[in-house]
Design a protein around this motif. Structure first.
Motif, PDB file in Angstrom:
ATOM      1  N   LYS A 211       0.869  -1.171   0.000  1.00 33.69           N
ATOM      2  CA  LYS A 211       0.000   0.000   0.000  1.00 33.69           C
ATOM      3  C   LYS A 211       0.902   1.216   0.000  1.00 33.69           C
ATOM      4  O   LYS A 211       1.899   1.247   0.735  1.00 33.69           O
ATOM      5  CB  LYS A 211      -0.871   0.038   1.260  1.00 33.69           C
ATOM      6  CG  LYS A 211      -2.035  -0.930   1.238  1.00 33.69           C
ATOM      7  CD  LYS A 211      -2.940  -0.616   2.419  1.00 33.69           C
ATOM      8  CE  LYS A 211      -3.979  -1.674   2.637  1.00 33.69           C
ATOM      9  NZ  LYS A 211      -4.774  -1.392   3.856  1.00 33.69           N
ATOM     10  N   ILE A 212       0.539   2.219  -0.788  1.00 34.10           N
ATOM     11  CA  ILE A 212       1.467   3.330  -1.006  1.00 34.10           C
ATOM     12  C   ILE A 212       0.928   4.633  -0.430  1.00 34.10           C
ATOM     13  O   ILE A 212      -0.159   5.089  -0.793  1.00 34.10           O
ATOM     14  CB  ILE A 212       1.752   3.519  -2.515  1.00 34.10           C
ATOM     15  CG1 ILE A 212       2.245   2.195  -3.127  1.00 34.10           C
ATOM     16  CG2 ILE A 212       2.770   4.639  -2.729  1.00 34.10           C
ATOM     17  CD1 ILE A 212       2.370   2.230  -4.632  1.00 34.10           C
ATOM     18  N   ALA A 213       1.711   5.200   0.468  1.00 29.15           N
ATOM     19  CA  ALA A 213       1.428   6.539   0.978  1.00 29.15           C
ATOM     20  C   ALA A 213       2.477   7.490   0.405  1.00 29.15           C
ATOM     21  O   ALA A 213       3.619   7.096   0.185  1.00 29.15           O
ATOM     22  CB  ALA A 213       1.486   6.551   2.502  1.00 29.15           C
ATOM     23  N   VAL A 214       2.070   8.717   0.153  1.00 25.21           N
ATOM     24  CA  VAL A 214       2.985   9.707  -0.411  1.00 25.21           C
ATOM     25  C   VAL A 214       2.940  10.969   0.432  1.00 25.21           C
ATOM     26  O   VAL A 214       1.858  11.373   0.878  1.00 25.21           O
ATOM     27  CB  VAL A 214       2.605  10.077  -1.867  1.00 25.21           C
ATOM     28  CG1 VAL A 214       3.605  11.053  -2.463  1.00 25.21           C
ATOM     29  CG2 VAL A 214       2.500   8.836  -2.715  1.00 25.21           C
ATOM     30  N   GLU A 215       4.093  11.571   0.662  1.00 21.98           N
ATOM     31  CA  GLU A 215       4.170  12.856   1.363  1.00 21.98           C
ATOM     32  C   GLU A 215       4.773  13.887   0.419  1.00 21.98           C
ATOM     33  O   GLU A 215       5.885  13.705  -0.070  1.00 21.98           O
ATOM     34  CB  GLU A 215       5.065  12.723   2.606  1.00 21.98           C
ATOM     35  CG  GLU A 215       4.497  11.754   3.626  1.00 21.98           C
ATOM     36  CD  GLU A 215       5.418  11.540   4.827  1.00 21.98           C
ATOM     37  OE1 GLU A 215       6.631  11.831   4.713  1.00 21.98           O
ATOM     38  OE2 GLU A 215       4.922  11.072   5.865  1.00 21.98           O
ATOM     39  N   THR A 216       4.009  14.936   0.182  1.00 22.36           N
ATOM     40  CA  THR A 216       4.489  15.959  -0.745  1.00 22.36           C
ATOM     41  C   THR A 216       3.952  17.320  -0.315  1.00 22.36           C
ATOM     42  O   THR A 216       2.895  17.393   0.317  1.00 22.36           O
ATOM     43  CB  THR A 216       4.048  15.636  -2.193  1.00 22.36           C
ATOM     44  OG1 THR A 216       4.484  16.695  -3.056  1.00 22.36           O
ATOM     45  CG2 THR A 216       2.537  15.500  -2.309  1.00 22.36           C
ATOM     46  N   GLN A 217       4.691  18.357  -0.659  1.00 21.67           N
ATOM     47  CA  GLN A 217       4.196  19.668  -0.231  1.00 21.67           C
ATOM     48  C   GLN A 217       3.168  20.243  -1.194  1.00 21.67           C
ATOM     49  O   GLN A 217       2.532  21.247  -0.883  1.00 21.67           O
ATOM     50  CB  GLN A 217       5.366  20.629   0.021  1.00 21.67           C
ATOM     51  CG  GLN A 217       5.828  21.432  -1.145  1.00 21.67           C
ATOM     52  CD  GLN A 217       6.705  20.624  -2.057  1.00 21.67           C
ATOM     53  OE1 GLN A 217       6.262  19.601  -2.609  1.00 21.67           O
ATOM     54  NE2 GLN A 217       7.931  21.068  -2.257  1.00 21.67           N
ATOM     55  N   GLY A 218       3.009  19.612  -2.348  1.00 22.20           N
ATOM     56  CA  GLY A 218       1.909  19.987  -3.204  1.00 22.20           C
ATOM     57  C   GLY A 218       2.272  20.866  -4.391  1.00 22.20           C
ATOM     58  O   GLY A 218       1.387  21.391  -5.068  1.00 22.20           O
ATOM     59  N   SER A 219       3.548  21.005  -4.681  1.00 15.69           N
ATOM     60  CA  SER A 219       3.915  21.872  -5.805  1.00 15.69           C
ATOM     61  C   SER A 219       3.757  21.173  -7.154  1.00 15.69           C
ATOM     62  O   SER A 219       3.600  21.829  -8.180  1.00 15.69           O
ATOM     63  CB  SER A 219       5.354  22.359  -5.648  1.00 15.69           C
ATOM     64  OG  SER A 219       6.241  21.257  -5.655  1.00 15.69           O
ATOM     65  N   GLU A 220       3.797  19.840  -7.138  1.00 19.45           N
ATOM     66  CA  GLU A 220       3.677  19.091  -8.397  1.00 19.45           C
ATOM     67  C   GLU A 220       2.587  18.039  -8.269  1.00 19.45           C
ATOM     68  O   GLU A 220       2.553  17.296  -7.294  1.00 19.45           O
ATOM     69  CB  GLU A 220       4.996  18.351  -8.702  1.00 19.45           C
ATOM     70  CG  GLU A 220       6.215  19.231  -8.832  1.00 19.45           C
ATOM     71  CD  GLU A 220       6.349  19.850 -10.215  1.00 19.45           C
ATOM     72  OE1 GLU A 220       5.644  19.395 -11.149  1.00 19.45           O
ATOM     73  OE2 GLU A 220       7.166  20.770 -10.350  1.00 19.45           O
ATOM     74  N   ARG A 221       1.724  17.983  -9.253  1.00 18.56           N
ATOM     75  CA  ARG A 221       0.665  16.989  -9.232  1.00 18.56           C
ATOM     76  C   ARG A 221       0.891  16.022 -10.392  1.00 18.56           C
ATOM     77  O   ARG A 221       0.809  16.420 -11.550  1.00 18.56           O
ATOM     78  CB  ARG A 221      -0.700  17.677  -9.348  1.00 18.56           C
ATOM     79  CG  ARG A 221      -1.849  16.815  -8.893  1.00 18.56           C
ATOM     80  CD  ARG A 221      -3.112  17.647  -8.750  1.00 18.56           C
ATOM     81  NE  ARG A 221      -4.276  16.786  -8.757  1.00 18.56           N
ATOM     82  CZ  ARG A 221      -4.735  16.141  -9.832  1.00 18.56           C
ATOM     83  NH1 ARG A 221      -4.138  16.276 -10.995  1.00 18.56           N
ATOM     84  NH2 ARG A 221      -5.802  15.377  -9.729  1.00 18.56           N
ATOM     85  N   ARG A 222       1.203  14.775 -10.054  1.00 16.88           N
ATOM     86  CA  ARG A 222       1.621  13.796 -11.060  1.00 16.88           C
ATOM     87  C   ARG A 222       0.554  12.722 -11.274  1.00 16.88           C
ATOM     88  O   ARG A 222      -0.135  12.340 -10.335  1.00 16.88           O
ATOM     89  CB  ARG A 222       2.884  13.083 -10.552  1.00 16.88           C
ATOM     90  CG  ARG A 222       4.070  13.999 -10.340  1.00 16.88           C
ATOM     91  CD  ARG A 222       4.876  14.083 -11.596  1.00 16.88           C
ATOM     92  NE  ARG A 222       6.080  14.895 -11.411  1.00 16.88           N
ATOM     93  CZ  ARG A 222       6.950  15.086 -12.385  1.00 16.88           C
ATOM     94  NH1 ARG A 222       6.786  14.527 -13.565  1.00 16.88           N
ATOM     95  NH2 ARG A 222       8.007  15.841 -12.172  1.00 16.88           N
TER      96      ARG A 222
END
Lengths: 249, 249
Positions: free
Chosen positions: A108-119
């Motif tokens: 199961k995949i969790a991702v942490e990002t600050q939100g500058s790029e939406r892929r």
């Protein structure tokens, strides 16, 4: 995606405890990618941000190599259901092939990002934690409320799969809390986490744990006074309470 | 239910932070009822357990009076979505009329009980935390695995309402962890929380926060080695980290 493309991996570790956000207290593994478009003043992962350090220390790995390392350390130390892709900002990279390989291996995949790029590859992840950076980070000018809203299109409640977007904002001061408040009021139905900021420097006499607990108390008392935060979750960084700022935790 | 029946209320307080379990870090109000059929060695709420103290300090309130107090302190200090019915063991009482009044006033209801009594009114609550007491409590002989399973019939995933049963086990030592393990393996699909035990006495020099953080580290490291716990949530008592053992928190 370029076939055979390699990615700069700074750390692969686990099993450990996810210290923050929607999975706080849950066992997980981490893959930390190098590279970030931000330079937050209080970043706790500068070894995955500074280009010189990435150049020096990154291991450039193929997707199947990343999964193999995860499987190997799972045999050694125990398996998790979840892997968290962190950074740096993993959104810097086209991780389509990495996500595919992880899914094949039942992570199961969790991702942490600050939100500058939406892929596009984010659509195939199970939990996406978007953490806009408030004034204390020095990156406040990069914030875009409308762009943040675009993440919510990934929320798919009709699906049997959990694929959820949550917001997490790190709070060091009143200005950060006002920043968080604006986001909360704009998107009140998005699960929202206030996370006590862990300073890079602190009063060593009483120790980091004491410092964080005081911060947690203060943040809780401030947020409890404001009905904008009546349904948010307020947390300290649990992994720091347990292990301090040890790398690989 | 007897019309006009009063209930022994030890404390009504909030808003504060729920420190444990599925709602850890969320704002809520608490109603603490007096009376418990257990005598756990490390109980942190003996003022709601000891009959003499209940006799001395309980306020016997009608259901609508309980709700009025909650509404009153919400006006003063801020409203929560959730109220937690705690104790003692709220399962000692027929709280049908209390739950009805709370629902009318739009509260979401969480209940904390050790699981010795299963009441019809629980069906109308939103979150039920059942916390079997392990060997360190001295109440281990009262545990009944089959009776624990009966709580799960309250889990209703098809309903749009969240009405969920979760298990929480407080851990002080290896024996408690073995006890938790048995429950986890018997009911692997029930959300499960391991909660670090907070001692009544501790090394005052380093302080309670330090003690709990060390306990959290140790529990995490033990649980991470055991795949029976691969999908549980491990937490310290957040309210104690913030405010110590202050009553009314």
């Amino acid at each position: 995606m370029i076939p055979g493309e390699k990615f700069p991996v700074m750390e692969i570790f686990g099993p450990t405890i996810q210290g923050e956000g929607a999975m706080a207290g849950k066992r997980c593994h981490f893959v930390r990618f190098g590279g970030c478009d931000y330079r937050c003043s209080w970043c706790d992962s500068m070894h995955a941000v500074t280009p010189e350090l990435i150049k020096l220390n990154a291991q450039w790995l193929l997707p199947h190599q990343i999964v193999e390392r995860l499987e190997y350390i799972s045999i050694l130390g125990g398996r998790s259901q979840w892997v968290t892709l962190s950074g740096g900002n993993p959104g810097m990279w086209d991780l389509t092939s990495v996500v595919e390989e992880l899914k094949k291996a039942q992570w199961k995949i969790a991702v942490e990002t600050q939100g500058s790029e939406r892929r596009d590859w984010l659509e195939h992840c199970d939990l996406i934690t978007v953490s806009p950076k408030g004034p204390s980070s020095g990156m406040h000018h990069r914030f875009n409320m409308r762009a943040l809203g675009e993440w919510l299109t990934m929320q798919d409640k009709s699906s049997s799969r959990l694929r959820q977007v949550v917001f997490k904002v790190v709070i060091f001061n009143q200005e950060d809390l006002a920043f968080a408040r604006e986001i909360r009021l704009t998107y009140p139905f998005v699960p929202f986490y206030l996370s006590v900021g862990t300073p890079l420097e602190f009063d060593t006499e009483k120790g980091l744990r004491h410092y964080i607990c005081e911060g947690y108390k203060n943040l809780s008392e401030m947020a409890l006074k404001d009905d904008a935060f009546s349904d948010v979750t307020i947390l300290p960084q649990l992994h720091v309470l347990a292990w301090g700022q040890e790398k690989g935790r």
